[in-house]
Design a protein around this motif. Structure first.
Motif, PDB file in Angstrom:
ATOM      1  N   TYR A 303      37.205  35.793  41.195  1.00 31.68           N
ATOM      2  CA  TYR A 303      37.194  35.713  42.652  1.00 31.68           C
ATOM      3  C   TYR A 303      38.337  36.487  43.314  1.00 31.68           C
ATOM      4  O   TYR A 303      38.555  36.361  44.508  1.00 31.68           O
ATOM      5  N   GLY A 304      39.079  37.260  42.550  1.00 32.49           N
ATOM      6  CA  GLY A 304      40.238  37.944  43.105  1.00 32.49           C
ATOM      7  C   GLY A 304      39.875  38.992  44.148  1.00 32.49           C
ATOM      8  O   GLY A 304      38.811  39.618  44.101  1.00 32.49           O
ATOM      9  N   ASP A 305      40.793  39.212  45.097  1.00 24.51           N
ATOM     10  CA  ASP A 305      40.561  40.181  46.173  1.00 24.51           C
ATOM     11  C   ASP A 305      40.189  41.580  45.677  1.00 24.51           C
ATOM     12  O   ASP A 305      39.355  42.249  46.306  1.00 24.51           O
ATOM     13  N   PRO A 306      40.780  42.073  44.576  1.00 27.92           N
ATOM     14  CA  PRO A 306      40.415  43.433  44.133  1.00 27.92           C
ATOM     15  C   PRO A 306      38.942  43.582  43.752  1.00 27.92           C
ATOM     16  O   PRO A 306      38.434  44.698  43.688  1.00 27.92           O
ATOM     17  N   LEU A 307      38.255  42.451  43.485  1.00 26.35           N
ATOM     18  CA  LEU A 307      36.855  42.517  43.064  1.00 26.35           C
ATOM     19  C   LEU A 307      35.877  42.353  44.224  1.00 26.35           C
ATOM     20  O   LEU A 307      34.666  42.426  44.026  1.00 26.35           O
ATOM     21  N   ILE A 308      36.383  42.114  45.425  1.00 25.07           N
ATOM     22  CA  ILE A 308      35.506  41.861  46.569  1.00 25.07           C
ATOM     23  C   ILE A 308      34.920  43.177  47.094  1.00 25.07           C
ATOM     24  O   ILE A 308      35.605  44.189  47.191  1.00 25.07           O
ATOM     25  N   ARG A 309      33.632  43.114  47.422  1.00 29.17           N
ATOM     26  CA  ARG A 309      32.927  44.278  47.953  1.00 29.17           C
ATOM     27  C   ARG A 309      32.088  43.824  49.145  1.00 29.17           C
ATOM     28  O   ARG A 309      31.521  42.724  49.133  1.00 29.17           O
ATOM     29  N   LEU A 310      32.001  44.653  50.165  1.00 34.24           N
ATOM     30  CA  LEU A 310      31.188  44.338  51.338  1.00 34.24           C
ATOM     31  C   LEU A 310      29.745  44.750  51.073  1.00 34.24           C
ATOM     32  O   LEU A 310      29.477  45.875  50.651  1.00 34.24           O
ATOM     33  N   GLU A 311      28.807  43.800  51.298  1.00 33.43           N
ATOM     34  CA  GLU A 311      27.389  44.041  51.033  1.00 33.43           C
ATOM     35  C   GLU A 311      26.582  43.892  52.322  1.00 33.43           C
ATOM     36  O   GLU A 311      27.040  43.290  53.291  1.00 33.43           O
ATOM     37  N   GLU A 312      25.354  44.392  52.294  1.00 35.47           N
ATOM     38  CA  GLU A 312      24.473  44.311  53.456  1.00 35.47           C
ATOM     39  C   GLU A 312      23.474  43.171  53.309  1.00 35.47           C
ATOM     40  O   GLU A 312      22.994  42.894  52.219  1.00 35.47           O
TER      41      GLU A 312
END
Length: 522
Positions: A303-312
């Motif tokens: 769940y770390g911030d570096p793994l977050i991606r914005l999706e549609e």
């Protein structure tokens, strides 16, 4: 020396008898004592395979006409993809012709080189065989005949079960004869909702009596098992600390099934139970500690911030995951209507539901008839329900079942765990509108005061979700929770009490979701 059974498929019986001593010598140099069974074509070959359960198939590429052997190999590989196939020939074939007839053999042995004793060629061929052949030929399942439950009762599928275990147990061609297990006992454990077959596997060495590392073997449809194996290597092997995960011991595949063997929890040195059992016993402090361990922002891995991606389009995410086809949605909505009327006295009016003095939107309208826009994704377990979280008596918490692991909405694991709390927590005596009021009061989890034990746990999950992902609008949590609980209504195994809790969660989530939209619009 290990035993090995081989089918020798050739229409020329004289040539077959002349060839087998050379093949026997070849296998002996590899450490195997080979026993041969003869067949003259595809039909006889199938009968011999079904009768004697061989490890290797040797087939002439020509047989009685050009390419007939290649066609036979392709047919038998389709039926028995776990068989190791050696092609041989009395003539020459070009690679282009062979490649056009796939699946083909695993390796080729030139008959003239074999008969002529060409040392360098034979050494390279033996090395190739030892590199590619990965089957534990000596192992046997001691209770195979008693495994009458499940799909492996039929003879052909029992053969696949044996083949899966042979592949899992392989650990080299020259194991220690007093250490390596050659006997396996399988104890059915049940496969949950996925349809998989799960066994506890106890292995031992029959000579020394040594009992080896216990394991859990999960057997699934071939594509599902391959997906879980891929997920383990992509997301678990390097992503989770060793104390949180089971170890991968081996895998195998056959025509219909794939199997994965995980180390048994803490090598069976400690008793363990699923988190579900603790919920049923209402061990609330223990459950709260586990939830905090799983979702603590200080301990997060996936769940770390570096793994977050914005999706549609979060709507497409959940519709595609839980409601493919109109039938899936209609079944869930029909059950929703039935439970709403029976448990809550709800009055259905078009796209709304009236319960007491409150009006709620119908789930189809609120969830799928309104655009939600973007959402954040991270790596998720994908099925973090309480049956997939194991608690050992020494306090360790371990994840199992990685079939759905991959990138998903940041709140998916939290929502799944929340649903497990609702499904399995012991009865606190809340029903009807009292239950619904508690769900409404839970909100985003900020104020657990006055809540019953079950809803305090739900509130804890929600607070941790917000702490882990403060940048994600909490409206997407309400949306995800409503969609997940609606999906649960498709399960025929829900008890009336579970269905009531599920519908209450849907109603409360929709209430907060819709009122949040109205507040924004205002």
């Amino acid at each position: 020396m290990k035993r090995l059974r081989a089918v020798y498929l050739d229409d020329d019986s004289t040539l077959a008898q002349m060839s087998k001593p050379f093949y026997k010598s070849f296998f002996e140099q590899c450490g195997y004592d080979a026993e041969f069974y003869d067949a003259a074509g595809e039909g006889p070959g199938r009968k011999v395979i079904d009768a004697h359960d061989p490890h290797v198939l040797i087939c002439d590429l020509g047989l009685d006409k050009e390419f007939e052997g290649l066609h036979t190999i392709r047919a038998l590989r389709g039926l028995y993809p776990d068989l190791f196939v050696i092609g041989t020939s009395r003539g020459e074939y070009h690679n282009k012709l062979i490649d056009a007839r796939q699946p083909s053999f695993h390796m080729f042995l030139d008959r003239q080189a074999l008969f002529g004793g060409q040392k360098r060629y034979l050494e390279l061929s033996q090395r190739r065989f030892l590199e590619d052949f990965g089957v534990e030929t000596n192992v046997r399942i001691t209770n195979l005949d008693t495994l009458s439950a499940g799909p492996f009762a039929k003879a052909g599928l029992k053969r696949e079960l044996v083949s899966l275990i042979r592949q899992i147990m392989f650990s080299g061609h020259s194991p220690d004869d007093l250490m390596h297990p050659d006997e396996v006992t399988l104890e059915p454990m049940g496969g949950g909702l996925s349809g998989s077959q799960v066994f506890k596997m106890i292995s031992r060495n029959s000579k020394s009596g040594i009992v080896c590392v216990p394991a859990v073997v999960k057997i699934s449809a071939l594509d599902e098992a391959q997906q879980e194996l891929d997920n383990y290597h992509r997301f678990v092997k390097w992503g989770l600390p060793y104390t949180w995960r089971v170890d991968l011991l081996g895998s195998g595949s056959t025509r219909h099934y794939g199997a994965i063997a995980y180390s048994f929890i803490l090598s069976d040195l400690h008793r363990f139970e699923p988190l579900t059992d603790a919920l049923r016993k209402q061990e609330n402090e223990r459950v709260a500690e586990v939830v905090n361990t799983l979702f603590s922002p200080e301990m997060r891995r996936w769940y770390g911030d570096p793994l977050i991606r914005l999706e549609e389009n979060i709507v497409e995410r959940y519709v595609g995951r839980y409601f493919r086809g109109t039938e899936a949605q209609s079944v869930a909505e029909k059950r929703f209507a039935e439970v709403t009327q029976k448990a809550f006295g709800g009055q259905l009016n078009g796209n709304s539901v009236q319960i007491g003095n409150r009006k709620f939107d119908q789930p189809g309208t609120a969830l799928f008839g309104f655009p939600m826009g973007e959402y954040r994704s991270c790596i998720c377990h994908g099925d973090l329900n309480s049956n997939n979280v194991m608690l050992a008596e020494n306090g360790q918490t371990i994840f199992i079942d990685f079939q759905e692991t991959g990138r998903g909405h940041v709140f998916e694991d939290f929502v799944t765990m929340e649903a497990s709390i609702r499904l399995y927590h012991g009865d606190d005596g809340l029903h009807g509108e009292d239950l619904l009021n508690a769900d409404l009061d839970t909100g985003n989890g900020d104020d657990p005061s006055g809540l019953d034990a079950m809803h305090r746990l739900v509130a804890q999950v929600r607070r941790l979700a917000r702490r882990n992902f403060p940048g994600e609008a909490f409206a997407t949590y309400y949306f995800a929770s409503a969609a997940f609980h609606l999906r649960l209504l498709r399960l025929s195994t829900l008890t009336p009490g579970q269905a009531e809790r599920v519908v209450s969660a849907i109603l409360a989530n929709l209430y907060h979701l819709v009122h949040g939209r109205k507040s924004k619009a205002g």
